[in-house]
Design an enzyme around this catalytic site. Structure first.
Site, mmCIF file in Angstrom:
data_model
loop_
_atom_site.group_PDB
_atom_site.id
_atom_site.type_symbol
_atom_site.label_atom_id
_atom_site.label_comp_id
_atom_site.label_asym_id
_atom_site.label_seq_id
_atom_site.Cartn_x
_atom_site.Cartn_y
_atom_site.Cartn_z
ATOM 1 C CE LYS A 295 -2.235 -0.368 3.817
ATOM 2 N NZ LYS A 295 -1.876 -1.655 4.376
ATOM 3 N NE ARG B 279 -4.583 -0.038 10.521
ATOM 4 C CZ ARG B 279 -3.545 0.375 9.814
ATOM 5 N NH1 ARG B 279 -3.579 1.485 9.137
ATOM 6 N NH2 ARG B 279 -2.447 -0.347 9.788
ATOM 7 N NE ARG C 73 6.737 -3.363 6.712
ATOM 8 C CZ ARG C 73 5.448 -3.024 6.699
ATOM 9 N NH1 ARG C 73 4.896 -2.546 5.606
ATOM 10 N NH2 ARG C 73 4.695 -3.191 7.760
ATOM 11 N NE ARG D 240 6.434 -0.374 10.580
ATOM 12 C CZ ARG D 240 5.295 -0.357 9.903
ATOM 13 N NH1 ARG D 240 5.269 -0.008 8.639
ATOM 14 N NH2 ARG D 240 4.170 -0.704 10.492
ATOM 15 N NE ARG E 249 1.236 -3.693 11.883
ATOM 16 C CZ ARG E 249 2.486 -4.114 11.623
ATOM 17 N NH1 ARG E 249 3.230 -4.632 12.556
ATOM 18 N NH2 ARG E 249 2.967 -3.991 10.426
HETATM 19 P P1 ADP Z 1 0.700 -1.559 8.886
HETATM 20 O O1 ADP Z 1 -0.205 -1.310 7.726
HETATM 21 O O2 ADP Z 1 1.879 -2.380 8.522
HETATM 22 O O3 ADP Z 1 0.003 -2.027 10.117
HETATM 23 P P2 ADP Z 1 0.887 1.307 9.278
HETATM 24 O O4 ADP Z 1 2.125 2.033 9.004
HETATM 25 O O5 ADP Z 1 -0.283 1.553 8.417
HETATM 26 O O6 ADP Z 1 1.348 -0.200 9.275
HETATM 27 O O7 ADP Z 1 0.422 1.539 10.791
HETATM 28 C C1 ADP Z 1 1.288 1.309 11.871
HETATM 29 C C2 ADP Z 1 0.511 1.402 13.167
HETATM 30 O O8 ADP Z 1 -0.022 2.739 13.309
HETATM 31 C C3 ADP Z 1 -0.722 0.500 13.282
HETATM 32 O O9 ADP Z 1 -0.401 -0.791 13.728
HETATM 33 C C4 ADP Z 1 -1.579 1.265 14.292
HETATM 34 O O10 ADP Z 1 -1.122 1.073 15.611
HETATM 35 C C5 ADP Z 1 -1.314 2.702 13.925
HETATM 36 N N1 ADP Z 1 -2.319 3.162 12.949
HETATM 37 C C6 ADP Z 1 -2.107 3.465 11.637
HETATM 38 N N2 ADP Z 1 -3.261 3.826 11.041
HETATM 39 C C7 ADP Z 1 -4.226 3.752 11.991
HETATM 40 C C8 ADP Z 1 -5.614 3.984 12.011
HETATM 41 N N3 ADP Z 1 -6.287 4.344 10.912
HETATM 42 N N4 ADP Z 1 -6.287 3.808 13.184
HETATM 43 C C9 ADP Z 1 -5.646 3.455 14.290
HETATM 44 N N5 ADP Z 1 -4.335 3.188 14.343
HETATM 45 C C10 ADP Z 1 -3.630 3.334 13.218
#
Ligand code: ADP
Length: 190
Positions: free
Chosen positions: A15, A90, A129, A135, A146
């Site tokens: 993404k 989400r 990754r 990370r 996740r």
């Molecule tokens: P990934 O898609 O690999 O989980 P992201 O970079 O999108 O990684 O998100 C990392 C973390 O940031 C998530 O696991 C969550 O804790 C937080 N996060 C990101 N987007 C949201 C969201 N829309 N609502 C709540 N938490 C979020």
């Protein structure tokens, strides 16, 4: 023509990469909630400290915090011609919040792009990754958490956006350029 897009798909589906490339082509900003949280964590802001207590466990940051952050970001000047939201919404509550934010701005979505990939491919990509980027939230446990949250809370949103006629599904497996091309073709075919 505006380019107001969401990009969805499970963790590891590419993404972020595709959002950045599409943003360049469409000349609109790619807005990743995960990136905004990571920048705040790095900068040790109050938002960052709060977010980290959730992200480090693979849990979602509370909706109220995330929704306010997105409202703020979409209200900035550079989104007038569009945006690509990556990682938001989400869950169903965030979909509702986004509907409200967009309504307040007088905007509506143009398309919701979903990148598909099977779980084995995803787990392989995520562990690579984890090695490359280090990370904090890429441990085996948080990755599994996740992906579970994705399956339980985020995947059902795809049906909701399909019902609105916004869905553009694209196979996320393959070379980066090939997937980017598929996205363009799918968007043009709408
Ligand atoms: P990934 O898609 O690999 O989980 P992201 O970079 O999108 O990684 O998100 C990392 C973390 O940031 C998530 O696991 C969550 O804790 C937080 N996060 C990101 N987007 C949201 C969201 N829309 N609502 C709540 N938490 C979020």
């Amino acid at each position: 023509m505006t380019h107001r897009f969401l990009i969805m798909g499970p963790q590891g589906a590419g993404k972020g990469t595709q959002a950045a490339l599409l943003a360049q082509r469409a000349e609109v900003p790619a807005i990743s909630t995960g990136d905004i949280f990571r920048a705040n964590i790095k900068g040790e802001t109050e938002l960052g400290k709060l977010a980290q207590s959730f992200t480090s466990r693979g849990e979602l940051v509370p909706d109220s915090v995330t929704n306010d952050m997105v409202r703020d970001r979409l209200g900035q000047q550079d989104t007038a011609e569009g945006f690509i939201l990556d990682g938001y919404p989400r869950n169903a509550a965030q979909v509702e919040a986004l509907d409200g934010i967009l309504a307040d701005l007088g905007w509506s979505l143009d398309a919701v792009i979903v990148l598909t990939a099977d779980r084995d491919e995803l787990l392989g990509r995520l562990s690579r990754r984890a090695e490359l980027e280090g990370r904090e939230d890429d441990t085996a446990e948080t990755i599994a958490r996740r992906l579970d949250i994705y399956e339980q809370e985020t995947a059902p949103l795809i049906d909701a956006y399909r019902a609105r006629g916004l869905l553009v599904e694209v196979d996320g497996i393959g070379e980066i350029d090939a997937v980017a091309e598929r996205i363009d073709v799918a968007l043009a075919a709408r």
